[in-house]
Write a protein that holds these residues in place. Sequence first.
Motif, PDB file in Angstrom:
ATOM      1  N   PRO A  69       0.835  -1.204   0.000  1.00 42.32           N
ATOM      2  CA  PRO A  69       0.000   0.000   0.000  1.00 42.32           C
ATOM      3  C   PRO A  69       0.869   1.253   0.000  1.00 42.32           C
ATOM      4  O   PRO A  69       1.867   1.331   0.711  1.00 42.32           O
ATOM      5  N   THR A  70       0.501   2.214  -0.806  1.00 44.36           N
ATOM      6  CA  THR A  70       1.276   3.447  -0.942  1.00 44.36           C
ATOM      7  C   THR A  70       0.342   4.646  -0.933  1.00 44.36           C
ATOM      8  O   THR A  70      -0.732   4.595  -1.525  1.00 44.36           O
ATOM      9  N   ILE A  71       0.759   5.717  -0.261  1.00 45.29           N
ATOM     10  CA  ILE A  71       0.029   6.981  -0.357  1.00 45.29           C
ATOM     11  C   ILE A  71       0.870   7.932  -1.181  1.00 45.29           C
ATOM     12  O   ILE A  71       2.041   8.160  -0.882  1.00 45.29           O
ATOM     13  N   GLY A  72       0.253   8.462  -2.212  1.00 47.50           N
ATOM     14  CA  GLY A  72       0.973   9.357  -3.108  1.00 47.50           C
ATOM     15  C   GLY A  72       1.820   8.587  -4.101  1.00 47.50           C
ATOM     16  O   GLY A  72       1.769   7.367  -4.209  1.00 47.50           O
ATOM     17  N   SER A  73       2.628   9.309  -4.846  1.00 45.71           N
ATOM     18  CA  SER A  73       3.540   8.725  -5.821  1.00 45.71           C
ATOM     19  C   SER A  73       4.547   7.818  -5.112  1.00 45.71           C
ATOM     20  O   SER A  73       5.116   8.186  -4.086  1.00 45.71           O
ATOM     21  N   VAL A  74       4.769   6.629  -5.660  1.00 41.93           N
ATOM     22  CA  VAL A  74       5.707   5.683  -5.048  1.00 41.93           C
ATOM     23  C   VAL A  74       7.104   6.290  -4.977  1.00 41.93           C
ATOM     24  O   VAL A  74       7.828   6.113  -3.994  1.00 41.93           O
TER      25      VAL A  74
ATOM     26  N   ARG B 248       6.396   2.497   6.260  1.00 43.96           N
ATOM     27  CA  ARG B 248       6.864   2.268   4.885  1.00 43.96           C
ATOM     28  C   ARG B 248       6.196   3.282   3.949  1.00 43.96           C
ATOM     29  O   ARG B 248       6.206   4.472   4.219  1.00 43.96           O
ATOM     30  N   CYS B 249       5.623   2.815   2.851  1.00 39.50           N
ATOM     31  CA  CYS B 249       5.110   3.765   1.859  1.00 39.50           C
ATOM     32  C   CYS B 249       3.768   4.370   2.244  1.00 39.50           C
ATOM     33  O   CYS B 249       3.172   5.124   1.472  1.00 39.50           O
ATOM     34  N   LEU B 250       3.294   4.061   3.445  1.00 40.75           N
ATOM     35  CA  LEU B 250       2.099   4.729   3.973  1.00 40.75           C
ATOM     36  C   LEU B 250       2.452   5.863   4.916  1.00 40.75           C
ATOM     37  O   LEU B 250       1.584   6.429   5.568  1.00 40.75           O
ATOM     38  N   LEU B 251       3.734   6.194   5.007  1.00 42.22           N
ATOM     39  CA  LEU B 251       4.124   7.207   5.994  1.00 42.22           C
ATOM     40  C   LEU B 251       3.478   8.565   5.724  1.00 42.22           C
ATOM     41  O   LEU B 251       3.304   9.356   6.646  1.00 42.22           O
ATOM     42  N   MET B 252       3.077   8.840   4.484  1.00 43.28           N
ATOM     43  CA  MET B 252       2.448  10.126   4.185  1.00 43.28           C
ATOM     44  C   MET B 252       1.003  10.201   4.659  1.00 43.28           C
ATOM     45  O   MET B 252       0.351  11.223   4.490  1.00 43.28           O
ATOM     46  N   ALA B 253       0.532   9.128   5.267  1.00 43.59           N
ATOM     47  CA  ALA B 253      -0.835   9.155   5.815  1.00 43.59           C
ATOM     48  C   ALA B 253      -0.937  10.076   7.022  1.00 43.59           C
ATOM     49  O   ALA B 253      -2.026  10.478   7.412  1.00 43.59           O
TER      50      ALA B 253
ATOM     51  N   MET C  43      -2.960   0.469  -3.960  1.00 40.27           N
ATOM     52  CA  MET C  43      -2.010  -0.618  -3.862  1.00 40.27           C
ATOM     53  C   MET C  43      -1.063  -0.535  -5.048  1.00 40.27           C
ATOM     54  O   MET C  43      -1.471  -0.274  -6.176  1.00 40.27           O
ATOM     55  N   THR C  44       0.196  -0.769  -4.789  1.00 46.66           N
ATOM     56  CA  THR C  44       1.213  -0.706  -5.822  1.00 46.66           C
ATOM     57  C   THR C  44       1.704  -2.115  -6.090  1.00 46.66           C
ATOM     58  O   THR C  44       2.267  -2.757  -5.207  1.00 46.66           O
ATOM     59  N   ALA C  45       1.470  -2.608  -7.290  1.00 46.18           N
ATOM     60  CA  ALA C  45       1.860  -3.974  -7.631  1.00 46.18           C
ATOM     61  C   ALA C  45       3.118  -3.942  -8.479  1.00 46.18           C
ATOM     62  O   ALA C  45       3.131  -3.365  -9.559  1.00 46.18           O
ATOM     63  N   GLY C  46       4.158  -4.603  -7.985  1.00 45.43           N
ATOM     64  CA  GLY C  46       5.398  -4.605  -8.745  1.00 45.43           C
ATOM     65  C   GLY C  46       5.913  -3.198  -8.959  1.00 45.43           C
ATOM     66  O   GLY C  46       6.596  -2.916  -9.931  1.00 45.43           O
ATOM     67  N   TYR C  47       5.531  -2.282  -8.047  1.00 42.94           N
ATOM     68  CA  TYR C  47       6.006  -0.895  -8.021  1.00 42.94           C
ATOM     69  C   TYR C  47       5.381  -0.029  -9.105  1.00 42.94           C
ATOM     70  O   TYR C  47       5.820   1.073  -9.359  1.00 42.94           O
ATOM     71  N   SER C  48       4.347  -0.535  -9.752  1.00 45.23           N
ATOM     72  CA  SER C  48       3.614   0.274 -10.722  1.00 45.23           C
ATOM     73  C   SER C  48       2.260   0.627 -10.127  1.00 45.23           C
ATOM     74  O   SER C  48       1.477  -0.261  -9.789  1.00 45.23           O
ATOM     75  N   ILE C  49       2.005   1.917  -9.984  1.00 43.01           N
ATOM     76  CA  ILE C  49       0.699   2.349  -9.475  1.00 43.01           C
ATOM     77  C   ILE C  49      -0.415   1.791 -10.349  1.00 43.01           C
ATOM     78  O   ILE C  49      -1.413   1.266  -9.865  1.00 43.01           O
TER      79      ILE C  49
END
Length: 285
Positions: free
Chosen positions: A15-20, A84-89, A238-244
């Motif tokens: 899971p990612t918030i914003g651009s990876v 991790r990539c949700l830190l911008m929450a 959700m970012t799959a294989g690092y592609s939004i």
Amino acid sequence: MKNDILKLLQREIIPTIGSVELANVALCTAYATSTVGGWAQEIELEVSPEIMERGKRDRIPELNRVGLEYAAALGTVLLNPDRRCLLMAEITDEAIEKATMPEVKQHTHVTLRRNRSPWYVRARVYTDWGIGTAEILEYPGDIVLLQIAARKVWEKEPEQKDQEVLQKKTVAELTEEQLDKVISEYSEKDLYFLKPGLDYTRNLLHEITEDLSGSKSVDELADEIEREVRRGTKLPCMTAGYSIRDGIILYLKGILFQKENDDMETVLRYLAKEGCKILAKNANR
């Protein structure tokens, strides 16, 4: 094999918030700062060409700014790398104020580093307590080094790197029948980490006032959602294989599949199989 593929999915469908790319920069400076402690005074940043390019285009959630300098500064004040990539929450008004001060650009130095992974970031943060360094390498959140001044605090072991390479190779070489067999062995509990992606994607659909019963195709909706993320929406995806976009398509398909199958274990197995296909496709590029 079962455990290797499960670990691969847990690591690479995140899971990612914003651009990876921007989340990767903020995460790296958050690690560097929290490792040494104190308030950041100056930042030295090395990034791959891919991250440099995205840093010129994508907006940072809540800041309404474009620029790697602001993403780097934001990481130093969020100090929550465990997300991790949700830190911008957890962007607060105080974090926004500190990350957008006029001197941020002056005190942040960004250098392009070629011949590295597309996700490469190395951050050296000078704080009033000392110098902290963190490095991200093969995938978002892939911290391989933490350092205080010249002393290594932690470094990823070569054996772990080799294991991650083997996991990718394993999933890329599976036949359809072998993949079905492995996925059938997972329980709902094993795959529950995939469930938030369904909720996240539904939220994104709601925000753009569109749903899968409308006239737009999955590809058209994925394009629209990705544009919203690149514009700085704080909504998770959700970012799959690092592609939004891959992540969005994966979960849009999951939502469609769930309409015909209300058993959550079956839905999660479907997502796991489709996720493996995405990872195999990316591994063979």
